[in-house]
Enzyme design. Structure first.
Site, mmCIF file in Angstrom:
data_model
loop_
_atom_site.group_PDB
_atom_site.id
_atom_site.type_symbol
_atom_site.label_atom_id
_atom_site.label_comp_id
_atom_site.label_asym_id
_atom_site.label_seq_id
_atom_site.Cartn_x
_atom_site.Cartn_y
_atom_site.Cartn_z
ATOM 1 N N GLY A 32 0.872 -1.172 0.000
ATOM 2 C CA GLY A 32 0.000 0.000 0.000
ATOM 3 C C GLY A 32 0.914 1.229 0.000
ATOM 4 C CG ASP A 36 0.116 1.869 -5.645
ATOM 5 O OD1 ASP A 36 -0.983 1.380 -5.334
ATOM 6 O OD2 ASP A 36 1.196 1.524 -5.146
HETATM 7 O O1 MRU Z 1 0.468 -4.125 -4.528
HETATM 8 P P1 MRU Z 1 -0.145 -3.400 -3.362
HETATM 9 O O2 MRU Z 1 -0.912 -4.306 -2.452
HETATM 10 O O3 MRU Z 1 0.877 -2.565 -2.630
HETATM 11 O O4 MRU Z 1 -1.200 -2.401 -4.030
HETATM 12 C C1 MRU Z 1 -1.894 -1.518 -3.188
HETATM 13 C C2 MRU Z 1 -2.892 -0.684 -3.902
HETATM 14 O O5 MRU Z 1 -3.070 -0.770 -5.091
HETATM 15 C C3 MRU Z 1 -3.613 0.329 -3.057
HETATM 16 O O6 MRU Z 1 -4.894 0.581 -3.571
HETATM 17 C C4 MRU Z 1 -2.832 1.664 -3.046
HETATM 18 O O7 MRU Z 1 -1.492 1.469 -2.739
HETATM 19 C C5 MRU Z 1 -3.421 2.629 -2.095
HETATM 20 S S1 MRU Z 1 -3.204 2.154 -0.417
HETATM 21 C C6 MRU Z 1 -3.883 3.352 0.565
#
Ligand code: MRU
Length: 351
Positions: free
Chosen positions: A57, A236
């Site tokens: 995240g 992200d």
């Molecule tokens: O691959 P990840 O689990 O790190 O992806 C996370 C996401 O896509 C979330 O939606 C994003 O980082 C926002 S977290 C507040």
């Protein structure tokens, strides 16, 4: 040492804790079955945890990396270079590392290199606290967009686990629920790593918010039946024009939302907006190991020689985004302008 209890910090539940001289991370690869805290004493431990998605995240990655710099204060550049490439799409990572580097430079210029570690620790703690505060603001702004009885759909996990605490999209969900403006949540399971089914459901159960898990490919059927009134996801990285990179599978949900006239909202702090990235086409998209696709539930699900593609993120064009729910307020199109205005009111940097 006794494992810290979730909810034990002043900020409420956080998947990241600093304890003594070490960083503790709730290992998200083991949820929901096991709640195990990893101990990181070197930058390399933090970099490994980020790569493996033990901490994941965008905002959580940024805060974990800030503590990673504290652990590497003795050889700052090595720590910085180790952490930077771990997750290329999550801009909070670069944002936090650049802030840490600027602090290091100021310390050296002031002849205070001896105090670098203490300074970095105070800064990382501050970043941690500020992220939680930003998320609470996002929640307060976002809940105003909801109406009693709304059923919301979310993709991936943008809750407390994905941040320093409280969450972005799930922060909005929690705030709307507490205000009596939400009936229930549809949770996309989020192939291949199941952040929705493993993590978002875990959080919503703890928050006692009614929810139902669906396979990603059910979203169209559910939306077409009129069972979804709002969609809210995290990000992200958001480009200067409002294009949004988020977990792969977000873009198809946004297309479905447009087809069915359901508002599609993105909740993120200003620290996730990258004004140096002009549009979504310029956002680097992380490609992960194909093994994550050809394996599921600990076993192989495709023939040995199957080639797979594992894009971790996709880009939703700004035109499909009804609003960006940020810690500086709800931004509306045209995002090129509303983003500039939000930063100038804030006075420049992310938080
Ligand atoms: O691959 P990840 O689990 O790190 O992806 C996370 C996401 O896509 C979330 O939606 C994003 O980082 C926002 S977290 C507040």
């Amino acid at each position: 040492m006794e494992a810290p209890k979730p909810g034990a910090t002043a900020e409420g539940f956080s998947p990241i804790r600093w304890s003594g001289d070490e960083l503790l991370l709730l290992d998200q690869t083991l949820l929901p079955e096991q709640e195990v805290w990893l101990t990181c004493s070197r930058p390399r431990d933090v970099a490994g945890a980020i790569r493996r998605l033990s901490v994941r995240g965008a905002p959580a990655i940024g805060v974990a990396a800030a503590y990673g710099l504290v652990l590497g204060a003795g050889d700052f550049d090595a720590a910085y270079n180790l952490l930077l490439p771990t997750r290329p799409t999550a801009v909070n990572l670069r944002w936090a590392l650049e802030q840490g580097r600027a602090l290091r430079d100021r310390c050296i210029e002031a002849g205070e290199a001896d105090e670098l570690r203490a300074r970095l620790l105070a800064w990382a703690r501050d970043l941690h606290r500020q992220d939680v505060e930003a998320n609470r603001r996002i929640g307060r702004f976002g809940r105003e967009l909801f109406e009693q009885g709304d059923r919301v759909l979310t993709h991936c996990n943008a809750g407390a686990l994905a941040t320093a605490g409280y969450g972005t999209a799930i922060g909005v969900v929690e705030a709307a629920w507490s205000a009596g403006r939400l009936a229930s949540v549809w949770v996309d399971e989020t192939r291949p790593l199941l952040q929705g089914s493993r993590l978002t459901t875990w959080e919503l159960s703890r928050l006692e918010i009614p929810h139902r898990l669906i396979t990603d490919n059910s979203a169209g059927a559910i939306i077409a039946r009129g069972w979804v009134q709002k969609i809210v996801v995290g990000a992200d990285r958001i480009a200067a024009n409002g294009d949004v990179a988020n977990k792969v599978g977000t873009y198809p949900v946004a297309v479905l939302a447009a087809r069915h006239g359901v508002p599609f909202y993105v909740a993120a702090p200003l620290s996730t907006i990258d004004r140096d990235t002009v549009s979504g086409a310029d956002i680097p998209i992380e490609e992960r190991d194909a093994d994550e696709v050809v394996h599921a539930f600990g076993k192989r699900i495709a023939p040995q020689d199957t080639e797979a593609l594992n894009l971790a993120f996709d880009v939703t064009p700004a035109e499909l985004v009804a609003a960006l729910i940020t810690d500086a307020g709800v931004l509306r199109p045209p995002y090129g302008e509303s983003i500039v205005a939000a930063f100038s009111e804030r006075g420049g940097s992310g938080h």
